[in-house]
Design a protein around this motif. Structure first.
Motif, mmCIF file in Angstrom:
data_model
loop_
_atom_site.group_PDB
_atom_site.id
_atom_site.type_symbol
_atom_site.label_atom_id
_atom_site.label_comp_id
_atom_site.label_asym_id
_atom_site.label_seq_id
_atom_site.Cartn_x
_atom_site.Cartn_y
_atom_site.Cartn_z
ATOM 1 N N THR A 211 0.825 -1.209 0.000
ATOM 2 C CA THR A 211 0.000 0.000 0.000
ATOM 3 C C THR A 211 0.862 1.263 0.000
ATOM 4 O O THR A 211 0.521 2.256 -0.648
ATOM 5 C CB THR A 211 -0.929 0.012 1.218
ATOM 6 O OG1 THR A 211 -0.175 -0.348 2.389
ATOM 7 C CG2 THR A 211 -2.079 -0.971 1.059
ATOM 8 N N SER A 212 1.977 1.246 0.719
ATOM 9 C CA SER A 212 2.871 2.407 0.733
ATOM 10 C C SER A 212 3.521 2.611 -0.625
ATOM 11 O O SER A 212 3.645 3.749 -1.102
ATOM 12 C CB SER A 212 3.950 2.220 1.805
ATOM 13 O OG SER A 212 3.383 2.216 3.087
ATOM 14 N N ARG A 213 3.947 1.518 -1.242
ATOM 15 C CA ARG A 213 4.557 1.623 -2.565
ATOM 16 C C ARG A 213 3.569 2.177 -3.590
ATOM 17 O O ARG A 213 3.925 3.048 -4.416
ATOM 18 C CB ARG A 213 5.065 0.244 -3.004
ATOM 19 C CG ARG A 213 5.412 0.095 -4.481
ATOM 20 C CD ARG A 213 6.473 1.058 -4.969
ATOM 21 N NE ARG A 213 6.713 0.857 -6.387
ATOM 22 C CZ ARG A 213 5.935 1.315 -7.362
ATOM 23 N NH1 ARG A 213 4.862 2.030 -7.067
ATOM 24 N NH2 ARG A 213 6.235 1.083 -8.626
ATOM 25 N N VAL A 214 2.336 1.736 -3.564
ATOM 26 C CA VAL A 214 1.332 2.245 -4.493
ATOM 27 C C VAL A 214 1.071 3.731 -4.232
ATOM 28 O O VAL A 214 0.980 4.534 -5.163
ATOM 29 C CB VAL A 214 0.024 1.434 -4.370
ATOM 30 C CG1 VAL A 214 -1.117 2.092 -5.144
ATOM 31 C CG2 VAL A 214 0.236 0.006 -4.875
ATOM 32 N N ALA A 215 0.977 4.111 -2.957
ATOM 33 C CA ALA A 215 0.708 5.506 -2.616
ATOM 34 C C ALA A 215 1.896 6.406 -2.933
ATOM 35 O O ALA A 215 1.722 7.540 -3.394
ATOM 36 C CB ALA A 215 0.356 5.616 -1.134
ATOM 37 N N GLY A 216 3.115 5.918 -2.686
ATOM 38 C CA GLY A 216 4.302 6.734 -2.870
ATOM 39 C C GLY A 216 4.773 6.848 -4.308
ATOM 40 O O GLY A 216 5.377 7.854 -4.698
ATOM 41 N N GLY A 217 4.522 5.810 -5.100
ATOM 42 C CA GLY A 217 4.896 5.843 -6.504
ATOM 43 C C GLY A 217 6.254 5.238 -6.795
ATOM 44 O O GLY A 217 7.082 5.035 -5.903
ATOM 45 N N ASP B 63 1.472 -4.078 -15.025
ATOM 46 C CA ASP B 63 0.294 -3.243 -14.763
ATOM 47 C C ASP B 63 0.540 -2.471 -13.478
ATOM 48 O O ASP B 63 1.621 -2.556 -12.879
ATOM 49 C CB ASP B 63 -0.985 -4.093 -14.676
ATOM 50 C CG ASP B 63 -0.887 -5.201 -13.634
ATOM 51 O OD1 ASP B 63 -0.387 -4.936 -12.520
ATOM 52 O OD2 ASP B 63 -1.302 -6.334 -13.922
ATOM 53 N N LYS B 64 -0.464 -1.732 -13.026
ATOM 54 C CA LYS B 64 -0.292 -0.864 -11.860
ATOM 55 C C LYS B 64 -0.022 -1.642 -10.572
ATOM 56 O O LYS B 64 0.522 -1.083 -9.607
ATOM 57 C CB LYS B 64 -1.523 0.015 -11.674
ATOM 58 C CG LYS B 64 -2.796 -0.767 -11.357
ATOM 59 C CD LYS B 64 -3.983 0.161 -11.159
ATOM 60 C CE LYS B 64 -5.244 -0.632 -10.794
ATOM 61 N NZ LYS B 64 -6.405 0.264 -10.588
ATOM 62 N N ASN B 65 -0.407 -2.913 -10.529
ATOM 63 C CA ASN B 65 -0.196 -3.726 -9.332
ATOM 64 C C ASN B 65 1.175 -4.396 -9.292
ATOM 65 O O ASN B 65 1.577 -4.908 -8.243
ATOM 66 C CB ASN B 65 -1.268 -4.813 -9.250
ATOM 67 C CG ASN B 65 -2.673 -4.248 -9.196
ATOM 68 O OD1 ASN B 65 -2.927 -3.267 -8.510
ATOM 69 N ND2 ASN B 65 -3.593 -4.864 -9.929
#
Length: 416
Positions: free
Chosen positions: A271-277, A387-389
């Motif tokens: 979740t942090s990686r997705v939020a942080g980019g 993909d984004k995941n």
């Protein structure tokens, strides 16, 4: 004297009346037993839905709801279905204790699963232990398994800092250097992670240059970064979590600390990686309990991911979300194995459980009820994402091994 005839006491008519009366007398009891058997199995689920860990908590709720749905769809236990009662502990120990007490005293829950944070799980455990209600914690903690805070009713589904930090240190220190600086959230989780790295680092010749502590929920790390840069560490370890991890990773990257320093995290959150980019987390590696990309090699991961995707519009589960799933399923499976819903018998069944819900084989160590499991070493991807995941590369998996835990004796237990 003309006596009237008297019917024998054991006449058929007399027996019918006695039996009928007995049936009427026992009917309410039978009704109450049937009603009790059909009553839902209530599981309290206190997690920090508000605050810096809210994204992880919400994913835990989604996965826990999936576990309950699957268990109920499979028939539950002898007609009893499970019910999840979610409460917001607001990442506050006092609030967590209050909500837990309400769940037990007012809502009459059978069990408690939850507590995403080390800041709250000991207060939850204090309430459940005193009332002899089974609690399965899904947050990283060393203390909860120690004899002073432990009981027959205390279980720990999550990894603990000693195990997580040790696995990351054993992978990273030999590869990237031995001069270490820690940027540490100033509460139990951060402190225990540093201790885990330092203990593992002793055998590897690692040197602690500094342990720099910041408040939980800090937004600005600019005051710490020049000092870290001046120390010229080989490795900077971000011993924080959730939004703190996102903010510190972004600011360390923007400050240029990655030039000459490898940044690692004991728990590198999906979740942090997705939020942080991708840019902020480029090259950062760390440990995790689970990554959805393991599905190519682990059948239970594929099954869990597919069910989660179906339930939540194609989304994939996070690492901490998966803990919510496993924490619930383990307790419900123990209900079946014990053929009971009281905490004592379910606890005895749970401590004997061997399971594979989503990541491979796991079991609870009998002396302290810690779930023995693998640690996954991942590195953030910035290129070649499908993909984004697709945010991590899996670098290694340290298999489940009791020897990587602190000994039962060290934690105050007699070995099982």
């Amino acid at each position: 004297m003309n006596d009237l005839p008297v019917k024998p006491v054991n006449s058929p008519r007399r027996r019918q009346l006695v039996l009928a009366g007995g049936a009427l007398a026992t009917a309410p009891a039978l009704f109450n037993i049937a009603r009790a058997q059909a009553a839902p199995i209530k599981i309290g689920f206190p997690v920090p839905l508000t605050g810096p860990f809210s994204a992880e908590a919400q994913d835990q709720v989604r996965a826990a709801e999936l576990a309950v749905k699957e268990w109920n769809a499979a028939g539950g236990h002898k007609g009893q279905k499970a019910e999840l009662l979610v409460r917001d502990d607001k990442l506050n120990p006092g609030e967590a204790a209050t909500r837990t007490l309400e769940l037990i005293e007012k809502d009459k829950v059978n069990f408690v699963v939850g507590s995403l944070s080390a800041a709250t799980q000991l207060s939850i455990n204090a309430v459940t232990r005193e009332r002899k209600v089974l609690f399965n914690s899904i947050s990283q903690s060393d203390a909860i398994n120690e004899a002073k805070d432990w009981s027959l009713y205390t279980f720990h589904e999550a990894l603990n800092p000693h195990l997580t930090a040790g696995a990351v240190a054993r992978y990273a220190f030999p590869k990237f250097g031995k001069k270490i600086v820690y940027l540490t959230a100033d509460y139990a989780y951060g402190h225990e992670m540093v201790r885990g790295f330092q203990r593992a680092g002793q055998a590897l010749g690692a040197q602690t240059l500094a342990d720099i502590r910041h408040p939980l929920g800090a937004a600005d790390y600019s005051a710490f970064l020049p000092r870290i840069q001046a120390l010229k560490p080989d490795i900077l370890v971000l011993c924080n979590f959730g939004r703190d991890l996102v903010n510190s990773a972004k600011q360390a990257t923007d400050f240029g600390l990655k030039q000459g320093t490898k940044i690692i995290a004991p728990v590198l959150l999906y979740t942090s990686r997705v939020a942080g980019g991708a840019d902020a987390f480029e090259g950062i590696l760390g440990g995790t309990s689970y990554y959805w990309g393991m599905e190519d090699k682990i059948p239970s991961a594929k099954k869990f991911n597919d069910a989660f995707r179906k339930a939540y519009n194609g989304a994939v589960p996070s690492d901490y979300g998966a803990l919510g799933y496993a924490g619930i399923l383990s307790v419900l499976q123990a209900v079946k194995n014990a053929d009971a819903t009281d905490s004592q018998r379910v606890a005895i069944a749970l401590r004997q459980l061997k399971y594979d819900w989503y990541k491979g084989p796991q079991f609870y160590r009998k002396c302290d009820h810690q779930s023995v499991q693998s640690v996954v070493i991942v590195e953030s991807k910035s290129k070649g994402m499908k993909d984004k995941n697709d945010v991590f590369n899996v670098l290694a998996i340290e298999d489940a091994n009791e020897k990587n835990l602190r000994s039962c004796e060290e934690m105050g237990h007699k070995p099982a």
